[in-house]
Design an enzyme around this catalytic site. Structure first.
Site, PDB file in Angstrom:
ATOM      1  N   SER A 177       0.795  -1.227   0.000  1.00  0.00           N
ATOM      2  CA  SER A 177       0.000   0.000   0.000  1.00  0.00           C
ATOM      3  C   SER A 177       0.826   1.275   0.000  1.00  0.00           C
ATOM      4  CB  SER A 177      -0.921   0.013   1.218  1.00  0.00           C
ATOM      5  OG  SER A 177      -0.167  -0.114   2.402  1.00  0.00           O
ATOM      6  N   HIS A 222      -5.300  -4.344  -1.676  1.00  0.00           N
ATOM      7  CA  HIS A 222      -5.140  -3.326  -2.725  1.00  0.00           C
ATOM      8  C   HIS A 222      -5.146  -3.922  -4.128  1.00  0.00           C
ATOM      9  CE1 HIS A 222      -4.270   0.153  -0.125  1.00  0.00           C
ATOM     10  NE2 HIS A 222      -3.846  -0.779   0.710  1.00  0.00           N
ATOM     11  N   LYS A 228     -11.879  -0.725  -0.275  1.00  0.00           N
ATOM     12  CA  LYS A 228     -11.138  -0.073  -1.367  1.00  0.00           C
ATOM     13  C   LYS A 228     -11.921  -0.270  -2.681  1.00  0.00           C
ATOM     14  CE  LYS A 228      -7.184  -0.941   1.534  1.00  0.00           C
ATOM     15  NZ  LYS A 228      -7.293   0.252   2.363  1.00  0.00           N
TER      16      LYS A 228
HETATM   17  N1  PMP Z   1      -4.422  -4.826   4.553  1.00  0.00           N
HETATM   18  C1  PMP Z   1      -3.779  -3.870   3.859  1.00  0.00           C
HETATM   19  C2  PMP Z   1      -2.609  -4.256   3.020  1.00  0.00           C
HETATM   20  C3  PMP Z   1      -4.213  -2.542   3.916  1.00  0.00           C
HETATM   21  O1  PMP Z   1      -3.567  -1.586   3.246  1.00  0.00           O
HETATM   22  C4  PMP Z   1      -5.329  -2.222   4.729  1.00  0.00           C
HETATM   23  C5  PMP Z   1      -5.895  -0.820   4.833  1.00  0.00           C
HETATM   24  N2  PMP Z   1      -5.166   0.189   4.354  1.00  0.00           N
HETATM   25  C6  PMP Z   1      -5.949  -3.237   5.442  1.00  0.00           C
HETATM   26  C7  PMP Z   1      -5.479  -4.522   5.319  1.00  0.00           C
HETATM   27  C8  PMP Z   1      -7.103  -2.940   6.358  1.00  0.00           C
HETATM   28  O2  PMP Z   1      -8.256  -2.733   5.675  1.00  0.00           O
HETATM   29  P1  PMP Z   1      -9.479  -1.883   6.278  1.00  0.00           P
HETATM   30  O3  PMP Z   1      -9.119  -0.446   6.087  1.00  0.00           O
HETATM   31  O4  PMP Z   1     -10.615  -2.309   5.454  1.00  0.00           O
HETATM   32  O5  PMP Z   1      -9.620  -2.218   7.703  1.00  0.00           O
END
Ligand code: PMP
Length: 405
Positions: A185, A213, A244
């Site tokens: 990310s 992602h 997302k």
């Molecule tokens: N895994 C990754 C790689 C993420 O980037 C994120 C959120 N940025 C999450 C899990 C968590 O997801 P959520 O925001 O839906 O809780």
């Protein structure tokens, strides 16, 4: 008060950002207008930092599904699935996810964060080994703490380092659980998943891939990196988020592993929190339907991603190693990132600032994320604003960024 004293230095920095009117960590959106526009600071602003990859947050079918489910079943479930019951729609969404991935079982969590917490802590418990990529998301690190497994970090995106570590652990008791992400990310780079899968085949272990992602972004049908790399059969659990590409909130895991139903009564982040409201569940199922039915969204997203990546690279910005919907410009310092971010916002463009410890190698990043809902003209407008602001701040051109590496 003494309990907060340990944050004094951080609090001072934070107050400094607030005082300068440029705090990227607490930006009020006065009104959201569309997946790509909002009123911020009284002016219409182009959104380039939302993770709204397919732009489905305003999709009429998704909104209608949310409205209808809320009318029919109310605003919330007011409890956890194990204590207070599962609605038919939870089970239906789990079946839809399992069907999409061609897996036997799906499991829905209240956030993507909790999906990682719940799956990792349940799979890698006391006496087991958890092997995680050094650049893993916070939810993966936090899941490792919750499960009490022995944690081994391997070098980011290094199948060789993973193989070395598994070799060293050979013969030790306990299960080996390996976790990597589809698209990382912070810099938008993908995992070398075919190589990781080969390492898993050679040394054994349970392979988990977080496609947060990459769902809706990669793969012939949008299932993610495992689909694109042709190694879905080697992946034991896919974890992901609804927040997302699916434009909602929530998380999930899918698997073919026999006996995985037991996770519902051993995974604490599944058990001890309220389940998602009917409106969110229905919206997610409708968004999944859109993702499947409209591959052109994925195509448009990736065209926009490439356009932004090429545009910023052409201006001399140092970016992540490959084009993806996450396009991060490496800044020479956090101060430069704050300054650039604030100037862009003032000029009508919203991006994100990402700093250590969330970023790899201590990098300060000006992070953008692209949507299928952006028009090519909006992407060009964003590139133009990067050029203008970069020139004004003396932050254009590759040499300025060399220091950050
Ligand atoms: N895994 C990754 C790689 C993420 O980037 C994120 C959120 N940025 C999450 C899990 C968590 O997801 P959520 O925001 O839906 O809780």
């Amino acid at each position: 008060m003494a309990v907060l004293d340990k944050y004094a230095a951080l609090a001072q920095q934070y107050a400094g950002l607030e005082a300068a009117g440029a705090n990227p960590f607490n930006v009020p959106f006065e009104r959201v207008l569309s997946p790509t526009a909002a009123i911020i600071g009284g002016r219409e602003t182009l959104l380039l930092g939302t993770n709204n990859y397919l732009g489905l947050t305003y999709d009429p079918a998704v909104i209608a599904a949310a409205n209808a489910a809320t009318q029919a079943a109310g605003t919330g479930t007011t409890g956890s699935r194990i204590a207070n019951g599962s609605y038919g729609s939870h089970q239906q969404l789990e079946a839809a996810l399992a069907d999409f991935y061609g897996r036997k079982q799906g499991m829905v969590f209240s956030t993507g964060y909790q999906a990682n917490l719940g799956i990792i802590s349940a799979l890698a418990g006391k006496g087991d080994h958890l092997l995680l990529d050094a650049d893993s998301h916070a939810s993966i690190y936090d899941g490792s703490r919750l499960g009490y497994a022995q944690v081994t970090r391997f070098r980011h995106n290094s199948p060789d380092d993973l193989a070395n570590r598994l070799r060293r652990l050979a013969g030790e008791p306990g299960e080996k659980v390996i976790i990597v992400e589809g698209i990382y990310s912070m810099l938008g780079d993908t995992a070398p998943l075919a190589e990781f899968a080969a390492v898993k085949r050679e040394y054994g272990g349970c392979l988990v891939v977080d496609e947060a992602h990459s769902l809706g972004v990669l793969g012939a049908t949008g299932r993610g990196l495992a689909e694109q790399a042709g190694v879905e059969a080697d992946v034991d659990f896919i974890v992901g988020t609804f927040s997302k590409s699916l434009g909602g909130v929530g998380g999930f895991a899918v698997t073919d592993m026999p006996g995985a139903e037991i996770l519902r009564v051993v995974s604490r982040p599944y058990m001890f929190t309220a389940s998602l409201p009917p409106g969110v569940i229905a919206a997610t199922e409708a968004a999944l339907h859109q993702l499947r039915a409209r591959p052109e969204l994925r195509q448009r997203l990736n065209e926009n991603a490439l356009r932004l990546y090429r545009g910023l690279a052409g201006l001399g910005f140092e970016l992540g190693p490959e084009p993806s919907p996450v396009v991060s410009a490496i800044m020479p310092s956090p101060e430069a990132a704050f300054g650039f971010w604030a100037a862009l916002l003032k000029a009508g463009l919203y991006t994100n600032v990402s700093l250590p410890p969330a970023t790899p190698k201590g990098l300060a990043l000006l992070r953008s994320s692209v949507s299928a809902a952006h028009s090519p003209e909006q992407i060009d407008q964003a590139i133009g604003l990067f050029a203008q602001v970069g020139e004004r701040l003396g932050l254009l051109g590759a040499p300025a960024f060399a220091a950050a590496k």
